[in-house]
Design an enzyme around this catalytic site. Structure first.
Site, PDB file in Angstrom:
ATOM      1  N   LYS A   1     -50.890  -0.527  16.846  1.00 38.73           N
ATOM      2  CA  LYS A   1     -50.405   0.823  17.131  1.00 38.73           C
ATOM      3  C   LYS A   1     -49.291   0.810  18.190  1.00 38.73           C
ATOM      4  O   LYS A   1     -48.609   1.782  18.411  1.00 38.73           O
ATOM      5  CB  LYS A   1     -51.552   1.715  17.605  1.00 38.73           C
ATOM      6  CG  LYS A   1     -52.631   1.922  16.521  1.00 38.73           C
ATOM      7  CD  LYS A   1     -53.763   2.798  17.014  1.00 38.73           C
ATOM      8  CE  LYS A   1     -54.945   2.859  16.077  1.00 38.73           C
ATOM      9  NZ  LYS A   1     -54.798   3.802  14.970  1.00 38.73           N
TER      10      LYS A   1
ATOM     11  N   THR B   1     -53.920  10.529  11.622  1.00 38.44           N
ATOM     12  CA  THR B   1     -54.208  11.951  11.477  1.00 38.44           C
ATOM     13  C   THR B   1     -53.786  12.687  12.758  1.00 38.44           C
ATOM     14  O   THR B   1     -53.493  13.881  12.717  1.00 38.44           O
ATOM     15  CB  THR B   1     -55.710  12.206  11.210  1.00 38.44           C
ATOM     16  OG1 THR B   1     -56.466  11.382  12.091  1.00 38.44           O
ATOM     17  CG2 THR B   1     -56.069  11.875   9.775  1.00 38.44           C
TER      18      THR B   1
ATOM     19  N   HIS C   1     -59.786   2.577   4.003  1.00 37.05           N
ATOM     20  CA  HIS C   1     -59.080   3.148   5.163  1.00 37.05           C
ATOM     21  C   HIS C   1     -58.237   2.138   5.921  1.00 37.05           C
ATOM     22  O   HIS C   1     -57.725   2.470   6.996  1.00 37.05           O
ATOM     23  CB  HIS C   1     -60.070   3.755   6.152  1.00 37.05           C
ATOM     24  CG  HIS C   1     -60.728   4.998   5.675  1.00 37.05           C
ATOM     25  ND1 HIS C   1     -60.202   6.253   5.879  1.00 37.05           N
ATOM     26  CD2 HIS C   1     -61.876   5.194   4.994  1.00 37.05           C
ATOM     27  CE1 HIS C   1     -61.005   7.161   5.348  1.00 37.05           C
ATOM     28  NE2 HIS C   1     -62.028   6.535   4.802  1.00 37.05           N
TER      29      HIS C   1
ATOM     30  N   LYS D   1     -54.635   7.822  20.801  1.00 40.27           N
ATOM     31  CA  LYS D   1     -55.255   7.174  19.641  1.00 40.27           C
ATOM     32  C   LYS D   1     -56.005   5.965  20.165  1.00 40.27           C
ATOM     33  O   LYS D   1     -55.908   5.665  21.363  1.00 40.27           O
ATOM     34  CB  LYS D   1     -54.192   6.737  18.631  1.00 40.27           C
ATOM     35  CG  LYS D   1     -53.016   5.971  19.278  1.00 40.27           C
ATOM     36  CD  LYS D   1     -51.944   5.613  18.273  1.00 40.27           C
ATOM     37  CE  LYS D   1     -51.006   6.733  17.923  1.00 40.27           C
ATOM     38  NZ  LYS D   1     -51.078   7.177  16.542  1.00 40.27           N
ATOM     39  N   ARG D   2     -56.747   5.271  19.308  1.00 37.67           N
ATOM     40  CA  ARG D   2     -57.392   4.053  19.775  1.00 37.67           C
ATOM     41  C   ARG D   2     -56.342   3.064  20.302  1.00 37.67           C
ATOM     42  O   ARG D   2     -55.188   3.074  19.884  1.00 37.67           O
ATOM     43  CB  ARG D   2     -58.183   3.395  18.631  1.00 37.67           C
ATOM     44  CG  ARG D   2     -59.465   4.117  18.323  1.00 37.67           C
ATOM     45  CD  ARG D   2     -60.426   4.036  19.479  1.00 37.67           C
ATOM     46  NE  ARG D   2     -60.974   2.723  19.605  1.00 37.67           N
ATOM     47  CZ  ARG D   2     -62.273   2.424  19.535  1.00 37.67           C
ATOM     48  NH1 ARG D   2     -63.152   3.395  19.356  1.00 37.67           N
ATOM     49  NH2 ARG D   2     -62.698   1.197  19.658  1.00 37.67           N
TER      50      ARG D   2
ATOM     51  N   LYS E   1     -51.997  16.459  13.572  1.00 39.71           N
ATOM     52  CA  LYS E   1     -52.459  17.449  14.555  1.00 39.71           C
ATOM     53  C   LYS E   1     -51.336  17.805  15.528  1.00 39.71           C
ATOM     54  O   LYS E   1     -51.159  18.972  15.912  1.00 39.71           O
ATOM     55  CB  LYS E   1     -53.660  16.888  15.333  1.00 39.71           C
ATOM     56  CG  LYS E   1     -54.894  16.680  14.467  1.00 39.71           C
ATOM     57  CD  LYS E   1     -55.949  15.774  15.107  1.00 39.71           C
ATOM     58  CE  LYS E   1     -56.918  15.273  14.038  1.00 39.71           C
ATOM     59  NZ  LYS E   1     -57.737  14.125  14.470  1.00 39.71           N
TER      60      LYS E   1
HETATM   61  C1  GL2 Z   1     -58.501   4.339   9.857  1.00 41.27           C
HETATM   62  C2  GL2 Z   1     -56.996   4.109   9.906  1.00 41.27           C
HETATM   63  O1  GL2 Z   1     -56.688   3.130  10.844  1.00 41.27           O
HETATM   64  C3  GL2 Z   1     -56.173   5.385  10.150  1.00 41.27           C
HETATM   65  O2  GL2 Z   1     -54.816   5.108   9.921  1.00 41.27           O
HETATM   66  C4  GL2 Z   1     -56.615   6.500   9.219  1.00 41.27           C
HETATM   67  O3  GL2 Z   1     -55.927   7.684   9.507  1.00 41.27           O
HETATM   68  C5  GL2 Z   1     -58.102   6.704   9.348  1.00 41.27           C
HETATM   69  C6  GL2 Z   1     -58.621   7.769   8.400  1.00 41.27           C
HETATM   70  O4  GL2 Z   1     -58.262   7.462   7.089  1.00 41.27           O
HETATM   71  O5  GL2 Z   1     -58.809   5.490   9.049  1.00 41.27           O
HETATM   72  N1  GL2 Z   1     -59.128   3.159   9.325  1.00 41.27           N
HETATM   73  C7  GL2 Z   1     -60.063   2.672  10.141  1.00 41.27           C
HETATM   74  O6  GL2 Z   1     -60.792   1.694   9.918  1.00 41.27           O
HETATM   75  N2  GL2 Z   1     -60.109   3.436  11.248  1.00 41.27           N
HETATM   76  C8  GL2 Z   1     -59.198   4.436  11.160  1.00 41.27           C
HETATM   77  O7  GL2 Z   1     -59.029   5.306  11.989  1.00 41.27           O
HETATM   78  N3  GL2 Z   1     -60.981   3.231  12.260  1.00 41.27           N
END
Ligand code: GL2
Length: 796
Positions: A542, A643, A350, A536-537, A647
């Site tokens: 970002k 994601t 991820h 988002k975080r 949405k």
């Molecule tokens: C993440 C990615 O940063 C994000 O881009 C992705 O959409 C999600 C789900 O695949 O995974 N990877 C990660 O370590 N986090 C995410 O949200 N915490």
């Protein structure tokens, strides 16, 4: 349905000795939670019977995080009884929405990764696929964020108090997990045996959360493990007079399922985290293997019946643990055990962010999990030998599992799985061409892509019933069952009435959001302003800071240069990991901009900034339907997928973004005319790095950047200054905010112009909604079930 109302009344009578009329909301909440759970349990009974009869293969989804979101509305919606329950309660003067609000939002995850896991369980269940999720029953989920004077503060989230009613405690299926101690290998008549002694014994207690599906037969479960001390074991020590040691296990046990680590995209390398990872993977695998053995009397055919998914590296200990179980508990040889293991596991990566690719120091790891460590070492020895044989020895620098006394968990996952997937086209390309380039050469075909998807039933069906009902009426067909039907909407792209209707619905959702903002932050926002959303975080890559720089730029233009832009409301929400100082400074900066603008009688007529505290699933459900603009502005190459972008698109927001993650696929779907792309592309980012990026050059060369940053130094509402952020941007700027600044500001002007042309904007919005079908989690999970796990729908 009648049944449900009777059940509720009966619950209230037996539990509280109350009639419905005499019950309070708290009692009614409990009754609804418990009766919904019971209803799902009953449904699950028929479903599991069918599965047993068919003997079909199942999937197991291992994830340290499931960001479940509230369950009650989701379950009533999926069971198709929401409207009836609502009107029944209304007759008795109860408001179902108020009952919903009593449910805590189980925050068993940090952000995108955890929410994805929940979206996938929901989608798989709706499509009748047999899958079980496994994770930890964290006593405290992601912290509750409070913003005090612009600074983030963290408070414990004690969700279990009111959240427990959805869980089924399965004390009949407890499992023992062992930590510490020492292992000894010795030869016996039956071959090599391993003695494991002086270990600490912990018990994993399962709690099941029922996962409902929309109009489905399936009811799956998310099994959450809670840790507790092994009382029997400690008693023996106690009797031997080893008082002190008898309580050691208890101390370990208490800590393991205590809390979710609040770090997103970052690996802290803590002993407790190792214990959490092993705890839940060992409990889950022991259970899977035990059940399989009970049915088939052998584990030879395990891979025919089970696909086990490793969601990021957090559950990577599955691989050595499966080897341990097969060899130590079921007497398999190494070779045979390995053959089974590598047919069972598939792994999703991820992130490519170096700080998130988990590595464990051998010195920390080996004493906690001595047997698992020796198995990892042996996997690595054999892998290195294999590389020597095939002439890939020179690539071991990057591929070896143990390197510089560190265990690289992603490498372990790649070696021990039959499939590795990235989460968007671009991300998978980067994995293959760069991050895991050598692996991709020695394992051709092992790396594949599955672009992420979202549970549209929650993110449209439940979060935006106004739009859902409208589209249902317009399109017919059950697009909530099958989102690909939503593309029919394209037919209406030039239909003025439909465009006006969509605009009205957006207005309603903006009104609801504006009311929330007023209640939460005391700020009045203009519903007709552009609602520009970045949720988002909080992370440097970002680039919430780039968004903030644009706001500072606008502020100056309005205040000193006579700019009179179309009114815009910038809405932020984000949690920062508790130890992440830069992220917290950025939150403070955004909150300061909000205060500064509110205090300015001229500027506040044009722009407003709102930072909403405690971003979580429930808040996302309020913000996303009210957005006009979706900010997806990460540095190209850094966001694996995203994601939230999907949405927002599904709810008719237009994306301003870089060509990063799944933005690339959004762009492929809607085209240049329906999206606002800006900034450097991944190869350009890489070239600029290679050349040597000097943000100061941009500061010196571009007057707007200089003016913006110089002005930023003067910002001071409560004595807090932001020289640190300015210096960081001029001297470091690792995510190239300054390099993309001009391109971003210019693109934002285009956004504003487009919004001014109502027909054009509404048409663009319609195209985005219509083209969002491919981002359904139904599509994504189908790629997993067909392409990776090879499992069929229940009973088929
Ligand atoms: C993440 C990615 O940063 C994000 O881009 C992705 O959409 C999600 C789900 O695949 O995974 N990877 C990660 O370590 N986090 C995410 O949200 N915490």
């Amino acid at each position: 349905m009648n049944h449900m109302t009777k059940d509720i009344e009966q619950y209230l009578q037996t539990k509280f000795g109350n009639s419905l009329e005499d019950s309070n909301e708290r009692q009614l909440y409990q009754a609804l939670m418990a009766e919904t759970r019971n209803r799902l349990s009953k449904k699950r009974y028929d479903y599991t019977k069918k599965l047993k009869e068919s003997g079909q293969k199942q999937a197991y989804y291992m994830s340290m995080e499931f960001l479940v979101g509230r369950t009650l509305r989701n379950n009533l919606f999926n069971l198709g009884i929401e409207d009836e329950v609502r009107s029944f309660l209304a007759e008795k003067n109860f408001d179902l929405d108020r009952i919903y609000d009593m449910e805590p939002d189980p925050g068993l995850g940090n952000g995108g990764l955890g929410r994805l896991a929940s979206c996938y369980l929901d989608a798989l269940t709706s499509n009748d696929y047999p899958v079980t999720g496994f994770s930890i029953l964290y006593e405290f989920g992601i912290f509750k964020q409070v913003i005090a004077n612009g600074w983030q503060q963290e408070y414990p989230d004690n969700w279990l108090g009111m959240g427990q009613y959805g869980l089924v405690h399965r004390s009949d299926e407890e499992i023992e997990i062992k930590f510490y101690g020492k292992t000894e290998e010795h030869w016996t008549n039956e071959g090599l045996k391993v003695n494991y002694e002086d270990y600490k014994s912990i018990i994993a207690e399962p709690y099941d959360l029922m996962i409902s599906g929309y109009k489905s037969e399936a009811v799956n479960v998310l099994r959450l493990w809670k840790s507790k001390a092994n009382a029997g074991f400690d008693m023996k020590l106690f009797e031997r007079g080893e008082y002190a040691r008898s309580s050691e296990s208890e101390a370990i046990a208490e800590s393991i399922s205590k809390l979710l680590y609040p770090a997103d995209d970052n690996n802290e390398g803590k002993a407790l985290r190792i214990k959490q990872q092993y705890f839940f993977t060992s409990a889950s695998l022991q259970q899977i293997v035990k059940n399989h053995y009970k049915t088939y009397g052998s584990l030879d055919n395990l891979a025919d019946k089970a696909a086990i998914h490793i969601n990021d590296t957090h559950p990577s200990m599955c691989i050595p643990e499966m080897m341990r179980i097969l060899m130590d508990d079921y007497n398999y040889s190494w070779e045979k055990a390995w053959e089974i293991t590598i047919k069972v596991f598939a792994y999703t990566n991820h992130t490519i962010m170096a700080e998130a690719l988990e590595k464990w120091s051998v010195d920390l790891f080996a004493p906690i999990l001595p047997r698992i460590y020796t198995i990892i070492r042996e996997i690595n020895n054999r892998f290195c030998q294999y590389c020597n044989e095939i002439g890939a020895a020179s690539d071991l620098e990057s591929m070896s599992i143990i390197h510089n006394n560190m265990i690289r968990m992603a490498n372990l996952c790649i070696v021990g799985s039959y499939n590795v997937n990235g989460v968007s086209g671009l991300h998978t390309d980067i994995l293959k061409a760069d991050t895991f380039e050598a692996f991709n050469r020695i394992y051709p075909g092992k790396f594949n892509n599955v672009t992420n998807g979202i549970a549209h039933r929650r993110w449209l069906g439940q979060a935006n019933p106004e739009l859902t009902n409208y589209l249902n009426g317009l399109l017919g067909g059950d697009f909530i069952k099958d989102l690909s039907n939503i593309e029919e909407l394209l037919k209406y792209a030039d239909d003025k009435t439909v465009l006006a209707d969509l605009e009205k619905i957006k207005y309603t959702k903006k009104e609801q959001l504006a009311k929330y903002i007023k209640d939460a932050n005391g700020i009045n926002v203009d519903i007709n302003s552009i609602f520009d959303v970045q949720v988002k975080r909080l992370h440097e890559y970002k680039r919430q800071l780039l968004n903030a720089l644009h706001i500072v730029y606008l502020y100056r233009q309005i205040k000193f240069n006579g700019l009179r832009p179309r009114p815009r409301t910038f809405i932020f929400a984000a949690k920062a990991s508790s130890g992440y100082v830069m992220a917290k400074n950025i939150i403070k900066f955004i909150c300061t901009l909000s205060d500064m603008i509110e205090a300015d009688p001229l500027v506040r007529n044009y722009i407003k900034v709102v930072f909403l505290e405690d971003y979580r699933v429930t808040l996302a459900e309020i913000i996303i339907p009210g957005a006009n603009v979706s900010e997806q502005i990460s540095q190209a190459g850094k966001e694996a997928s995203g994601t939230g972008n999907m949405k927002l698109m599904l709810n008719g927001a237009l994306t301003i973004g870089t060509l990063d993650g799944a933005n690339v696929e959004i762009h492929d779907a809607v085209g240049d005319d329906n999206m606002f792309l800006f900034g450097l592309k991944t190869p350009e980012v890489n070239d600029l790095y290679a050349k040597g990026y000097r943000p100061r050059d941009y500061y010196e060369r571009v007057p707007e950047i200089k003016e913006t940053l110089d002005f930023m130094r003067t910002i001071n509402v409560d004595g807090t200054r932001f020289d640190n952020l300015v210096d960081y941007l001029i001297n470091q700027d690792p995510y190239m905010c300054l390099a993309d600044f001009e391109s971003y500001v210019n693109k934002q002007k285009e956004v504003e112009e487009a919004y001014g042309d109502k027909d054009r904007w509404n048409r663009m919005s319609l195209v985005n909604i219509a083209k969002s079908g491919i981002f359904s989690a139904d599509r994504a999970t189908q790629e997993y079930t067909d392409g990776i796990w090879h499992i069929a729908r229940a009973g088929r």
